[in-house]
Scaffold this motif. Structure first.
Motif, short mmCIF file in Angstrom:
data_model
loop_
_atom_site.label_atom_id
_atom_site.label_comp_id
_atom_site.label_asym_id
_atom_site.label_seq_id
_atom_site.Cartn_x
_atom_site.Cartn_y
_atom_site.Cartn_z
N ARG A 91 0.83 -1.21 0.00
CA ARG A 91 0.00 0.00 0.00
C ARG A 91 0.87 1.26 0.00
O ARG A 91 0.61 2.20 -0.74
CB ARG A 91 -0.95 0.01 1.20
N GLU A 92 1.92 1.27 0.80
CA GLU A 92 2.80 2.43 0.86
C GLU A 92 3.51 2.67 -0.48
O GLU A 92 3.58 3.80 -0.97
CB GLU A 92 3.82 2.25 1.98
N LEU A 93 4.02 1.61 -1.08
CA LEU A 93 4.72 1.74 -2.37
C LEU A 93 3.79 2.25 -3.46
O LEU A 93 4.15 3.15 -4.23
CB LEU A 93 5.30 0.39 -2.79
N ILE A 94 2.59 1.70 -3.53
CA ILE A 94 1.63 2.12 -4.56
C ILE A 94 1.18 3.55 -4.33
O ILE A 94 1.13 4.35 -5.26
CB ILE A 94 0.43 1.15 -4.60
N THR A 95 0.90 3.90 -3.09
CA THR A 95 0.46 5.26 -2.78
C THR A 95 1.56 6.26 -3.09
O THR A 95 1.29 7.32 -3.69
CB THR A 95 0.03 5.37 -1.31
N ASP A 96 2.79 5.96 -2.72
CA ASP A 96 3.90 6.87 -3.01
C ASP A 96 4.10 7.05 -4.50
O ASP A 96 4.35 8.16 -4.98
CB ASP A 96 5.19 6.37 -2.36
N SER A 97 3.99 5.96 -5.26
CA SER A 97 4.13 6.04 -6.71
C SER A 97 3.02 6.90 -7.30
O SER A 97 3.26 7.73 -8.19
CB SER A 97 4.11 4.62 -7.31
N TRP A 98 1.80 6.72 -6.80
CA TRP A 98 0.66 7.54 -7.25
C TRP A 98 0.91 9.02 -6.94
O TRP A 98 0.67 9.88 -7.79
CB TRP A 98 -0.61 7.04 -6.56
N LEU A 99 1.39 9.31 -5.73
CA LEU A 99 1.65 10.70 -5.34
C LEU A 99 2.69 11.37 -6.24
O LEU A 99 2.60 12.56 -6.53
CB LEU A 99 2.11 10.77 -3.88
N ILE A 100 3.66 10.60 -6.71
CA ILE A 100 4.69 11.14 -7.59
C ILE A 100 4.10 11.55 -8.93
O ILE A 100 4.48 12.56 -9.51
CB ILE A 100 5.82 10.10 -7.77
#
Length: 113
Positions: A91-100
């Motif tokens: 979840r953290e990896l996907i959310t961070d990628s989305w935020l970028i």
């Protein structure tokens, strides 16, 4: 261990995310920009964007079983072995990628939640 179904559920829970083919593989985009891709070719892996090359190096060094690269040298991208991470980390990896990749307005709306 997480699955492709977990990837899909998390990605589609983020505002403005669409599911579509990207490089002939399952991918996820926000405002037309790819932020996540399930590689079905070669050694597989989940393609995620990270904030910078320093973060990339830290992930690769911290857990080389979970994170790897193939031809992404010089780019803030890592491949993730889904068999080697847990749901919270995914979840953290996907959310961070989305935020970028998300446009500022969507980021602000998401962060205000």
């Amino acid at each position: 261990m997480v699955s492709e179904a977990d990837v899909r559920a998390i990605a589609l829970s983020l505002p403005g995310t669409t599911e579509e083919q990207w490089y002939q593989t399952p991918g996820y985009k926000v405002a037309g920009k790819g932020f996540l891709r399930l590689r079905t070719e070669a050694e597989g892996g989940l393609v995620v964007f990270v904030s910078d090359l320093g973060e990339k190096e830290a992930l690769l060094t911290a857990n080389s079983d979970a994170f790897f690269i193939t031809h992404y040298d010089g780019y803030p991208v890592v491949l993730v072995n889904l068999d080697k991470i847990d749901h919270d980390e995914l979840r953290e990896l996907i959310t961070d990628s989305w935020l970028i990749k998300a446009p500022p307005k969507l980021r602000r709306q998401f962060e205000a939640q």
